[in-house]
Design a protein around this motif. Sequence first.
Motif, PDB file in Angstrom:
ATOM      1  N   ALA A   1      53.526  29.670 103.060  1.00 28.98           N
ATOM      2  CA  ALA A   1      52.364  28.889 103.486  1.00 28.98           C
ATOM      3  C   ALA A   1      51.276  29.788 104.050  1.00 28.98           C
ATOM      4  CB  ALA A   1      52.779  27.855 104.532  1.00 28.98           C
ATOM      5  N   GLY A   2      50.060  29.235 104.115  1.00 32.55           N
ATOM      6  CA  GLY A   2      48.963  29.963 104.728  1.00 32.55           C
ATOM      7  C   GLY A   2      47.696  29.153 104.723  1.00 32.55           C
TER       8      GLY A   2
ATOM      9  N   HIS B   1      45.399  31.200  99.825  1.00 38.58           N
ATOM     10  CA  HIS B   1      45.195  31.792  98.493  1.00 38.58           C
ATOM     11  C   HIS B   1      46.342  32.736  98.140  1.00 38.58           C
ATOM     12  CE1 HIS B   1      43.849  35.567  96.465  1.00 38.58           C
ATOM     13  NE2 HIS B   1      43.456  34.708  95.533  1.00 38.58           N
ATOM     14  N   LEU B   2      46.712  33.614  99.086  1.00 40.28           N
ATOM     15  CA  LEU B   2      47.789  34.574  98.824  1.00 40.28           C
ATOM     16  C   LEU B   2      49.139  33.884  98.672  1.00 40.28           C
ATOM     17  CD1 LEU B   2      46.698  37.390 101.303  1.00 40.28           C
ATOM     18  CD2 LEU B   2      46.578  37.451  98.795  1.00 40.28           C
ATOM     19  N   ALA B   3      49.355  32.807  99.441  1.00 37.18           N
ATOM     20  CA  ALA B   3      50.607  32.054  99.320  1.00 37.18           C
ATOM     21  C   ALA B   3      50.710  31.404  97.943  1.00 37.18           C
ATOM     22  CB  ALA B   3      50.686  30.999 100.421  1.00 37.18           C
ATOM     23  N   LEU B   4      49.639  30.787  97.498  1.00 41.24           N
ATOM     24  CA  LEU B   4      49.637  30.142  96.182  1.00 41.24           C
ATOM     25  C   LEU B   4      49.793  31.178  95.070  1.00 41.24           C
ATOM     26  CD1 LEU B   4      46.694  27.604  96.674  1.00 41.24           C
ATOM     27  CD2 LEU B   4      49.132  27.044  96.583  1.00 41.24           C
TER      28      LEU B   4
ATOM     29  N   TRP C   1      54.523  32.323 107.056  1.00 39.60           N
ATOM     30  CA  TRP C   1      53.093  32.045 107.231  1.00 39.60           C
ATOM     31  C   TRP C   1      52.265  33.306 106.966  1.00 39.60           C
ATOM     32  CZ3 TRP C   1      50.159  27.846 107.584  1.00 39.60           C
ATOM     33  CH2 TRP C   1      48.823  27.999 107.994  1.00 39.60           C
ATOM     34  N   ILE C   2      51.201  33.136 106.138  1.00 39.07           N
ATOM     35  CA  ILE C   2      50.254  34.214 105.849  1.00 39.07           C
ATOM     36  C   ILE C   2      48.907  33.844 106.467  1.00 39.07           C
ATOM     37  CG2 ILE C   2      49.219  35.636 104.053  1.00 39.07           C
ATOM     38  CD1 ILE C   2      51.389  34.652 102.134  1.00 39.07           C
TER      39      ILE C   2
END
Length: 291
Positions: free
Chosen positions: A149-150, A156-159, A72-73
């Motif tokens: 995930a986040g 955004h950072l996860a994607l 998780w972010i």
Amino acid sequence: MGKAYLRTITGSLFLGFVLLLFSCQENEDPGLDARVAIDLLDVKYSEDRSNQLMDVYLPANRNPNTTKVFVWIHGGGWVDGNKSEFKGFRPWLEEVQDDFAYVAINYSLYNISQGTNRFPTQEEDIKKALAYIKSQLPAWNVSDYVVLAGGSAGGHLALLHSYKNNEDNLVKATVAFFPPTDLTTFYGFSAFTNLLLENIMGGNPTNRKENYFNGSPLNFVDPQSVPTVLFHGDKDTVVPISQSKILEEALIAKNIHHLVEYVIGQGHGFSPQTNKELIGKMQGFLDGVLE
């Protein structure tokens, strides 16, 4: 005299052996017992900055064949927040997930007053964090099935990592709650958005075109992109729902497995009941793509 001397020598050798044995046992690294649940808090994943920390939650009876990893972010507009955000989501995840380890990541925040840690500092931190996680999988006794995930900036950072920097295929699926996906079109949504992006990206989409392009997950979707879950509220006044809709269009065009749900009547952040329901739907999707 001779027998006494031999007894002394024998006794000394025995005592030395015992001391050596106990010394070895005391210095021996026992490792992380896979039979018991273990929490590893404030683990450093890089020595570059003090905030590069993660919390790791390892379940009991884990093994490298079946135990997946959910990372998780946190959100916070790239300027705020921390890994403690995950504590609110963990109970909902544990209700629907079996045999998962969890990792919650901090990353370097943009400092508004000093103008430090401009993007892509955050992207680079996520790369370092995922590289560290990969290096620790054997010690943690977990598999290399990683879900990234986040929410909001964390989404955004996860994607971005999942589409752009996942060359080793460590990330098998990605999940994002109300994420910015195209920073160029996100610019202009509001005066606040413009001010934030101009500071973080070092300018606007015209004079920093490459920065905005390279920081946008939308631009890196291809036919090999990982399965994706998107959740977005239609009343979001922080990140417009159009940010998820344009990504959904790209996922459809590239024939990427995806689950998208637009939450009617809710904004940037969902009610506890909605989060619980969405996480259940998310896990149903992940169960199908992570078999």
